[in-house]
Motif scaffolding. Structure first.
Motif, PDB file in Angstrom:
ATOM      1  N   ASN A   1       0.818  -1.213   0.000  1.00  0.00           N
ATOM      2  CA  ASN A   1       0.000   0.000   0.000  1.00  0.00           C
ATOM      3  C   ASN A   1       0.853   1.265   0.000  1.00  0.00           C
ATOM      4  N   LEU A   2       1.992   1.228   0.687  1.00  0.00           N
ATOM      5  CA  LEU A   2       2.898   2.380   0.671  1.00  0.00           C
ATOM      6  C   LEU A   2       3.412   2.651  -0.742  1.00  0.00           C
ATOM      7  N   HIS A   3       3.819   1.598  -1.430  1.00  0.00           N
ATOM      8  CA  HIS A   3       4.308   1.764  -2.800  1.00  0.00           C
ATOM      9  C   HIS A   3       3.190   2.266  -3.721  1.00  0.00           C
ATOM     10  N   LEU A   4       2.003   1.703  -3.558  1.00  0.00           N
ATOM     11  CA  LEU A   4       0.882   2.118  -4.408  1.00  0.00           C
ATOM     12  C   LEU A   4       0.492   3.568  -4.134  1.00  0.00           C
ATOM     13  N   THR A   5       0.543   3.977  -2.879  1.00  0.00           N
ATOM     14  CA  THR A   5       0.225   5.373  -2.551  1.00  0.00           C
ATOM     15  C   THR A   5       1.217   6.325  -3.211  1.00  0.00           C
ATOM     16  N   ALA A   6       2.489   5.946  -3.193  1.00  0.00           N
ATOM     17  CA  ALA A   6       3.510   6.785  -3.833  1.00  0.00           C
ATOM     18  C   ALA A   6       3.269   6.886  -5.335  1.00  0.00           C
ATOM     19  N   VAL A   7       2.969   5.747  -5.956  1.00  0.00           N
ATOM     20  CA  VAL A   7       2.684   5.765  -7.394  1.00  0.00           C
ATOM     21  C   VAL A   7       1.446   6.612  -7.670  1.00  0.00           C
ATOM     22  N   GLY A   8       0.436   6.487  -6.799  1.00  0.00           N
ATOM     23  CA  GLY A   8      -0.801   7.228  -6.990  1.00  0.00           C
ATOM     24  C   GLY A   8      -0.613   8.728  -6.929  1.00  0.00           C
ATOM     25  N   GLN A   9       0.269   9.184  -6.058  1.00  0.00           N
ATOM     26  CA  GLN A   9       0.532  10.623  -5.967  1.00  0.00           C
ATOM     27  C   GLN A   9       1.107  11.154  -7.275  1.00  0.00           C
ATOM     28  N   PHE A  10       2.024  10.400  -7.853  1.00  0.00           N
ATOM     29  CA  PHE A  10       2.610  10.833  -9.125  1.00  0.00           C
ATOM     30  C   PHE A  10       1.620  10.654 -10.279  1.00  0.00           C
ATOM     31  N   GLU A  11       0.717   9.666 -10.150  1.00  0.00           N
ATOM     32  CA  GLU A  11      -0.314   9.471 -11.169  1.00  0.00           C
ATOM     33  C   GLU A  11      -1.244  10.683 -11.199  1.00  0.00           C
ATOM     34  N   ASP A  12      -1.603  11.189 -10.012  1.00  0.00           N
ATOM     35  CA  ASP A  12      -2.463  12.373  -9.941  1.00  0.00           C
ATOM     36  C   ASP A  12      -1.798  13.577 -10.601  1.00  0.00           C
ATOM     37  N   GLN A  13      -0.469  13.640 -10.483  1.00  0.00           N
ATOM     38  CA  GLN A  13       0.278  14.766 -11.053  1.00  0.00           C
ATOM     39  C   GLN A  13       0.727  14.499 -12.496  1.00  0.00           C
ATOM     40  N   GLU A  14       0.425  13.277 -12.980  1.00  0.00           N
ATOM     41  CA  GLU A  14       0.782  12.868 -14.342  1.00  0.00           C
ATOM     42  C   GLU A  14       2.282  13.005 -14.603  1.00  0.00           C
ATOM     43  N   GLU A  15       3.078  12.652 -13.599  1.00  0.00           N
ATOM     44  CA  GLU A  15       4.536  12.668 -13.746  1.00  0.00           C
ATOM     45  C   GLU A  15       4.984  11.279 -14.196  1.00  0.00           C
ATOM     46  N   SER A  16       4.985  11.079 -15.500  1.00  0.00           N
ATOM     47  CA  SER A  16       5.159   9.744 -16.061  1.00  0.00           C
ATOM     48  C   SER A  16       6.494   9.108 -15.683  1.00  0.00           C
ATOM     49  N   GLU A  17       7.577   9.892 -15.688  1.00  0.00           N
ATOM     50  CA  GLU A  17       8.891   9.320 -15.392  1.00  0.00           C
ATOM     51  C   GLU A  17       8.935   8.753 -13.974  1.00  0.00           C
ATOM     52  N   LYS A  18       8.367   9.491 -13.018  1.00  0.00           N
ATOM     53  CA  LYS A  18       8.371   9.024 -11.633  1.00  0.00           C
ATOM     54  C   LYS A  18       7.394   7.866 -11.433  1.00  0.00           C
ATOM     55  N   ILE A  19       6.297   7.868 -12.188  1.00  0.00           N
ATOM     56  CA  ILE A  19       5.361   6.738 -12.114  1.00  0.00           C
ATOM     57  C   ILE A  19       6.067   5.458 -12.544  1.00  0.00           C
ATOM     58  N   VAL A  20       6.779   5.534 -13.661  1.00  0.00           N
ATOM     59  CA  VAL A  20       7.495   4.358 -14.167  1.00  0.00           C
ATOM     60  C   VAL A  20       8.539   3.897 -13.155  1.00  0.00           C
ATOM     61  N   GLN A  21       9.286   4.857 -12.600  1.00  0.00           N
ATOM     62  CA  GLN A  21      10.339   4.524 -11.633  1.00  0.00           C
ATOM     63  C   GLN A  21       9.752   3.824 -10.404  1.00  0.00           C
ATOM     64  N   HIS A  22       8.673   4.360  -9.864  1.00  0.00           N
ATOM     65  CA  HIS A  22       8.097   3.777  -8.653  1.00  0.00           C
ATOM     66  C   HIS A  22       7.336   2.481  -8.957  1.00  0.00           C
ATOM     67  N   THR A  23       6.819   2.357 -10.168  1.00  0.00           N
ATOM     68  CA  THR A  23       6.175   1.099 -10.546  1.00  0.00           C
ATOM     69  C   THR A  23       7.208  -0.016 -10.662  1.00  0.00           C
ATOM     70  N   GLU A  24       8.390   0.321 -11.154  1.00  0.00           N
ATOM     71  CA  GLU A  24       9.479  -0.667 -11.186  1.00  0.00           C
ATOM     72  C   GLU A  24       9.854  -1.091  -9.768  1.00  0.00           C
ATOM     73  N   GLY A  25       9.835  -0.132  -8.835  1.00  0.00           N
ATOM     74  CA  GLY A  25      10.088  -0.472  -7.439  1.00  0.00           C
ATOM     75  C   GLY A  25       9.012  -1.383  -6.873  1.00  0.00           C
ATOM     76  N   LEU A  26       7.758  -1.131  -7.265  1.00  0.00           N
ATOM     77  CA  LEU A  26       6.654  -1.993  -6.844  1.00  0.00           C
ATOM     78  C   LEU A  26       6.844  -3.408  -7.383  1.00  0.00           C
ATOM     79  N   GLN A  27       7.278  -3.500  -8.636  1.00  0.00           N
ATOM     80  CA  GLN A  27       7.507  -4.819  -9.221  1.00  0.00           C
ATOM     81  C   GLN A  27       8.631  -5.560  -8.489  1.00  0.00           C
ATOM     82  N   ASP A  28       9.684  -4.831  -8.133  1.00  0.00           N
ATOM     83  CA  ASP A  28      10.781  -5.448  -7.367  1.00  0.00           C
ATOM     84  C   ASP A  28      10.272  -5.960  -6.015  1.00  0.00           C
ATOM     85  N   LEU A  29       9.404  -5.175  -5.377  1.00  0.00           N
ATOM     86  CA  LEU A  29       8.840  -5.591  -4.093  1.00  0.00           C
ATOM     87  C   LEU A  29       8.010  -6.867  -4.255  1.00  0.00           C
TER      88      LEU A  29
END
Length: 543
Positions: free
Chosen positions: A485-513
């Motif tokens: 949920n922590l990882h998803l919340t972080a991705v969601g914040q960047f999704e709201d801001q449409e910051e694609s580069e950070k979304i991709v970066q944090h989604t890769e972190g979610l996948q690693d988790l």
């Protein structure tokens, strides 16, 4: 077993489909109705991650088959396969992939209405050919979406969607029967045994009732013989060779060919050189050698074409659908008559389709069903409210149904507004789904409409899935849930801001988790598969 008589027919119109560059006097090939009973193009037209339609075959493509190549080669009736090799112990994903490919066919029709029509009946094919359109026939290769709890209802949904043939297996065995490799699709490839299962028998009998063709290509020989015993209607081998010329588990023995002819069925001779010859390369003459042998064994009324375009390498001198006329040239070189060539090119396939088809009168049933969603519509929520408007008199509301992916649900009906609706109790775990709305009158007349829909992948939907999996006990402890949920919340914040580069970066972190949790047995196989897949889609969406 009822032996079907071979009934010859000719379209009421003598004009077969022509590519625009061909005149009506181009000879036997372009005057015939040409049918190809197995084309795998929709393996390649979808986005690899989302399975959404990506490539429009209305234009020139690198594929063996597209509309321009079909027109140039005089191909009137392609059987377009929704192929899946199956996801072992993951039936929902097999359903999703199958529906994604069927949806791709509908998307193609919508993009090319002047050139291609989906034709779920013999009458529809005849009309499309008369209108000089390609008559696309949806089929399924691999019944891995079908299990004990959903098979019959899902089969009816496939029938609603215009699917005319079902191959029970690809090479792997499944709940319906044993595949050609005689193993299951698990990582260890566990050996299977036996032929048609009890469920497979039930599905075969239901297909006879529905007017769907059973496809025996890719079946183990044990399964083939069981189908021949069970089916009262003709069956097809959509893309097979003859074993007498090249010994291969995917080819049919002379005994099988004879049984197929006695059943009234037809074999579509495959073009794949590995099934045709011992040589490293194949040629048109190899295809026609197999046609020759099949004709000798079965008779002229039971042999046809089943290329496997876009599913296998092709002969050196027949690389794609634009070169189909070369088959006709070789048949003419071997002194086949025009009448016999027309049978092989298409009439034999269409005879079987017409014999199998159940003709229902298109009468007014006293009730209409209008779903609120369109074919292939994207829904934002993975717990959607599915609705349809019902109009009619003397309705039998107690028998109204909504079916999702083969599972029957009891819906709500608002008599004042005429709205039939269902709010799902659990979130949908995959992307593509089929929903059927069914209403019945007091006289027992039933009307139904089936649509495919797509669930968008979002952080909110993934959080809903985590909550659902937590309730199911899919996680080892609370810390696993908290980390996700922590990882998803972080991705969601960047999704709201449409910051694609950070979304991709944090989604890769979610996948690693997720990978870490899986490797350490902290998450169930199902939860890992679903969430990992969604992480891939989310990353692809913003990349």
């Amino acid at each position: 077993m009822r032996v079907m008589l071979s009934i010859l027919f000719i379209f009421s119109t003598s004009l077969a489909f022509h590519g625009t560059s061909y005149a009506e006097d181009e000879g036997t090939h372009y005057q015939s109705t040409v049918v190809d009973s197995h084309i795998d193009t929709f393996m390649h037209t979808l986005d690899e991650t989302t399975w959404l339609p990506e490539t429009d075959i209305g234009e020139e493509t690198p594929f063996d088959f597209d509309i321009p190549k079909g027109q140039e080669g005089g191909l009137d009736v392609p059987y377009l396969a929704a192929y899946t090799p199956g996801y072992y112990e993951n039936t929902p994903r097999s359903i999703s992939e199958t529906l994604a490919k069927i949806n791709g066919i509908y998307w193609t029709e919508a993009n090319n209405p002047d050139d291609l029509s989906i034709t779920p009946s013999y009458e529809d094919i005849e009309q499309a050919v008369q209108d000089e359109k390609i008559a696309a026939v949806p089929t399924i290769e691999g019944g891995y979406s079908m299990e004990e709890d959903n098979a019959i209802e899902l089969l009816h949904q496939y029938d609603d969607l215009g699917v005319k043939a079902l191959g029970f297996t690809w090479n792997y065995s499944n709940a319906l029967g044993e595949g050609a490799d005689r193993v299951y699709g698990d990582p260890d490839e566990t050996p299977s045994e036996g032929g048609l299962t009890e469920l497979g028998t039930e599905v075969a009998e239901e297909m006879n009732d529905l007017g769907m063709m059973i496809d025996v290509s890719h079946m183990a020989r044990t399964t083939f013989w069981d189908v021949i015993e069970v089916s009262e209607d003709p069956v097809i081998a959509s893309h097979s060779g003859v074993n007498a010329l090249h010994d291969h588990q995917r080819n049919l023995t002379d005994e099988q060919l004879e049984a197929l002819a006695d059943n009234g069925g037809v074999v579509g001779i495959v073009f794949y050189p590995a099934f045709l010859t011992d040589e490293s390369e194949g040629y048109v003459e190899d295809v026609v050698d197999h046609i020759d042998h099949a004709v000798d064994v079965m008779g002229m009324e039971h042999v046809a074409l089943g290329s496997d375009f876009d599913g296998a390498p092709m002969p050196e001198d027949l690389q794609d659908a634009s070169e189909l006329y070369k088959i006709t040239d070789e048949l003419e070189n071997r002194d086949y008559s025009e009448e016999d060539i027309e049978k092989i090119l298409g009439e034999n396939h269409l005879r079987v389709l017409e014999e199998v088809e159940q003709n229902e009168e298109d009468a007014d049933k006293g009730v209409t069903v209008t779903p609120s969603l369109e074919m292939g519509e994207e829904l934002a929520d993975n717990t959607p409210i599915l609705q349809a408007d019902i109009e009619g008199e003397a309705l039998n509301e107690s028998d109204f149904r909504i079916i999702v992916d083969g599972i029957d649900h009891e819906p709500d009906f608002d008599e004042e507004t005429g709205t039939l609706s269902l709010e799902l109790d659990e979130p949908l775990k995959e992307r593509f789904h089929a929903v059927t709305f069914e209403a019945e009158t007091g006289d027992g007349e039933t009307e139904r409409e089936t649509k495919i829909f797509y669930v968008d992948t979002s952080v909110d939907n993934m959080k809903t899935l985590v909550e659902h999996f937590e309730a199911e006990g899919a996680f080892e402890n609370d810390e696993v849930v908290r980390s996700l949920n922590l990882h998803l919340t972080a991705v969601g914040q960047f999704e709201d801001q449409e910051e694609s580069e950070k979304i991709v970066q944090h989604t890769e972190g979610l996948q690693d988790l997720l990978d870490y949790q899986h490797e350490n047995d902290l998450i169930s196989e199902t939860a890992y598969s679903v969430l990992s897949n969604d992480a891939d889609v989310l990353k692809d969406k913003w990349q």
